[in-house]
Every structure is written in structure tokens, then in C-alpha cells.
Write a protein that holds these residues in place. Structure first.
Motif, short mmCIF file in Angstrom:
data_model
loop_
_atom_site.label_atom_id
_atom_site.label_comp_id
_atom_site.label_asym_id
_atom_site.label_seq_id
_atom_site.Cartn_x
_atom_site.Cartn_y
_atom_site.Cartn_z
N ASN A 84 0.84 -1.20 0.00
CA ASN A 84 0.00 0.00 0.00
C ASN A 84 0.87 1.25 0.00
OD1 ASN A 84 -2.29 -1.67 0.23
ND2 ASN A 84 -2.16 -1.64 2.47
N SER A 85 0.26 2.36 -0.32
CA SER A 85 0.97 3.66 -0.34
C SER A 85 2.28 3.56 -1.11
CB SER A 85 1.23 4.13 1.10
OG SER A 85 0.03 4.24 1.82
N LEU A 86 2.20 2.98 -2.27
CA LEU A 86 3.40 2.74 -3.06
C LEU A 86 4.06 4.05 -3.50
CD1 LEU A 86 2.14 -0.32 -5.04
CD2 LEU A 86 4.27 -0.25 -3.74
N LYS A 87 5.37 3.99 -3.57
CA LYS A 87 6.18 5.15 -3.95
C LYS A 87 7.00 4.79 -5.19
CE LYS A 87 6.80 6.27 0.96
NZ LYS A 87 7.80 6.51 2.03
N PRO A 88 7.40 5.78 -5.96
CA PRO A 88 8.23 5.50 -7.14
C PRO A 88 9.49 4.70 -6.79
CG PRO A 88 7.40 7.72 -7.28
CD PRO A 88 7.00 7.21 -5.91
N GLU A 89 10.04 4.92 -5.61
CA GLU A 89 11.24 4.19 -5.22
C GLU A 89 10.98 2.72 -4.91
OE1 GLU A 89 10.10 7.09 -3.96
OE2 GLU A 89 10.47 7.21 -1.78
N ASP A 90 9.72 2.31 -4.89
CA ASP A 90 9.40 0.89 -4.74
C ASP A 90 9.49 0.15 -6.07
OD1 ASP A 90 6.81 1.88 -2.46
OD2 ASP A 90 8.76 1.01 -1.94
N THR A 91 9.69 0.87 -7.14
CA THR A 91 9.80 0.25 -8.46
C THR A 91 10.99 -0.70 -8.52
OG1 THR A 91 8.77 2.12 -9.60
CG2 THR A 91 10.21 0.69 -10.91
N ALA A 92 10.71 -1.94 -8.89
CA ALA A 92 11.75 -2.97 -8.92
C ALA A 92 11.13 -4.27 -9.42
CB ALA A 92 12.33 -3.19 -7.53
N VAL A 93 12.00 -5.23 -9.67
CA VAL A 93 11.54 -6.60 -9.86
C VAL A 93 11.50 -7.24 -8.47
CG1 VAL A 93 12.00 -8.85 -10.88
CG2 VAL A 93 12.52 -6.76 -12.16
N TYR A 94 10.37 -7.81 -8.14
CA TYR A 94 10.18 -8.42 -6.83
C TYR A 94 10.30 -9.93 -6.96
CZ TYR A 94 8.79 -4.06 -4.68
OH TYR A 94 8.79 -2.78 -4.17
N TYR A 95 11.10 -10.51 -6.08
CA TYR A 95 11.37 -11.95 -6.09
C TYR A 95 10.88 -12.58 -4.78
CZ TYR A 95 14.63 -10.86 -9.87
OH TYR A 95 15.20 -10.43 -11.04
N CYS A 96 10.28 -13.72 -4.94
CA CYS A 96 9.91 -14.56 -3.81
C CYS A 96 11.04 -15.56 -3.59
CB CYS A 96 8.60 -15.26 -4.12
SG CYS A 96 8.04 -16.41 -2.87
N ALA A 97 11.31 -15.89 -2.33
CA ALA A 97 12.38 -16.81 -2.01
C ALA A 97 11.99 -17.70 -0.85
CB ALA A 97 13.66 -16.05 -1.69
N ALA A 98 12.57 -18.89 -0.82
CA ALA A 98 12.29 -19.85 0.24
C ALA A 98 13.59 -20.38 0.83
CB ALA A 98 11.45 -21.00 -0.29
N SER A 99 13.58 -20.54 2.14
CA SER A 99 14.75 -21.07 2.83
C SER A 99 14.36 -22.31 3.62
CB SER A 99 15.34 -20.03 3.77
OG SER A 99 16.37 -20.60 4.55
N ALA A 100 15.27 -23.29 3.63
CA ALA A 100 15.04 -24.51 4.39
C ALA A 100 15.87 -24.52 5.68
CB ALA A 100 15.39 -25.72 3.54
N ARG A 101 16.49 -23.42 5.98
CA ARG A 101 17.33 -23.35 7.17
C ARG A 101 16.54 -22.95 8.40
NH1 ARG A 101 22.98 -20.53 5.16
NH2 ARG A 101 23.18 -21.66 3.18
N PHE A 102 17.04 -23.33 9.55
CA PHE A 102 16.43 -22.97 10.82
C PHE A 102 17.24 -21.91 11.53
CE2 PHE A 102 13.07 -26.04 11.22
CZ PHE A 102 13.46 -27.07 10.39
N GLY A 103 16.54 -21.04 12.26
CA GLY A 103 17.21 -20.06 13.10
C GLY A 103 18.14 -19.13 12.35
N THR A 104 17.78 -18.75 11.13
CA THR A 104 18.68 -17.96 10.30
C THR A 104 18.34 -16.49 10.33
OG1 THR A 104 17.26 -18.39 8.42
CG2 THR A 104 19.13 -19.87 8.77
#
Length: 125
Positions: A84-104
Motif C-alpha cells: 500500500n501507499s506505493l512510492k516510485p522508489e518501490d519500483t523494482a523486480v520483486y522476487y519470492c524466495a524460500a529457505s530450508a534453514r532454521f534459526g537464520t
């Protein structure tokens, strides 16, 4: 292996909203943390938000606190990023990522072993 597919990017005017989704498949049960990162042209990839599958603890970079909300649907193996309340500086490619590590340290890209293909978010002024 875990597969991630983002959706929901697009073009929006400053002050507007977008919602991103990250659908996971494969061995999702092996992952512990889901994150969103973004990369603007000429800049390094930046941590945006993260959430733990168990307990739902959330983390945000300071620049999006109060504007972005990360959530997850464990039944659907899907993570969302409401922006919400997006700003021009939020412009980017957005990536989703997953981690299998614990306590990181969830803000570090290196702990994430699985990445989506990215979705473009463009905020016009």
C-alpha cells in the motif's frame, strides 16, 4: 526441490496498491522461511519482508514498514505481499524466495535456496 511462482505485479500510480502472490510447490514442507526481495535497475537485490511458516513471525525492511504486509496461507502453500501507499522508489523486480534453514538471519539473501522468476512492479509519479 521447491518451485516458486510469483504473480500480481504491474503498473500503479504513486499512492496506489498492489498485491503479490507466491505460490509454492514441490517439497514446500522442507522450507521454514519465505522472503520477498526486490532489485531495481543498477542496484543490488534488497530484502523487503519475510515470514516464518511456523508461528507467522514477520520481518520488514524499515522503508516498507507500515506500508507492506507479508502473510501466508499454510493450506495453500502461498505467501502474499500486500503493498500500500506505493512510492516510485518501490519500483523494482520483486522476487519470492524460500529457505530450508532454521534459526537464520532472514534478511540475508544467501540463506534462501529457492527463488522465483520475479515480477515487475512499477510505480509512476
Amino acid at each position: 526441490q521447491v518451485q516458486l511462482v510469483e504473480s500480481g505485479g504491474g503498473l500503479v500510480q504513486a499512492g496506489g496498491s498492489l498485491s503479490l502472490s507466491c505460490a509454492t510447490s514441490g517439497r514446500t514442507f522442507t522450507t521454514t522461511v519465505m522472503g520477498w526481495f526486490r532489485q531495481a535497475p543498477g542496484k543490488e537485490r534488497e530484502f523487503v519482508a519475510a515470514i516464518r511458516w511456523s508461528g507467522g513471525t514477520t520481518y520488514y525492511v524499515d522503508s516498507v514498514k507500515g506500508r507492506f504486509t507479508i502473510s501466508r496461507d499454510n493450506a495453500k502453500n502461498t505467501v502474499y505481499l500486500q503493498m500500500n501507499s506505493l512510492k516510485p522508489e518501490d519500483t523494482a523486480v520483486y522476487y519470492c524466495a524460500a529457505s530450508a534453514r532454521f534459526g537464520t538471519v532472514v534478511r540475508v539473501a544467501d540463506i534462501y535456496g529457492y527463488w522465483g522468476q520475479g515480477t515487475q512492479v512499477t510505480v509512476s509519479s
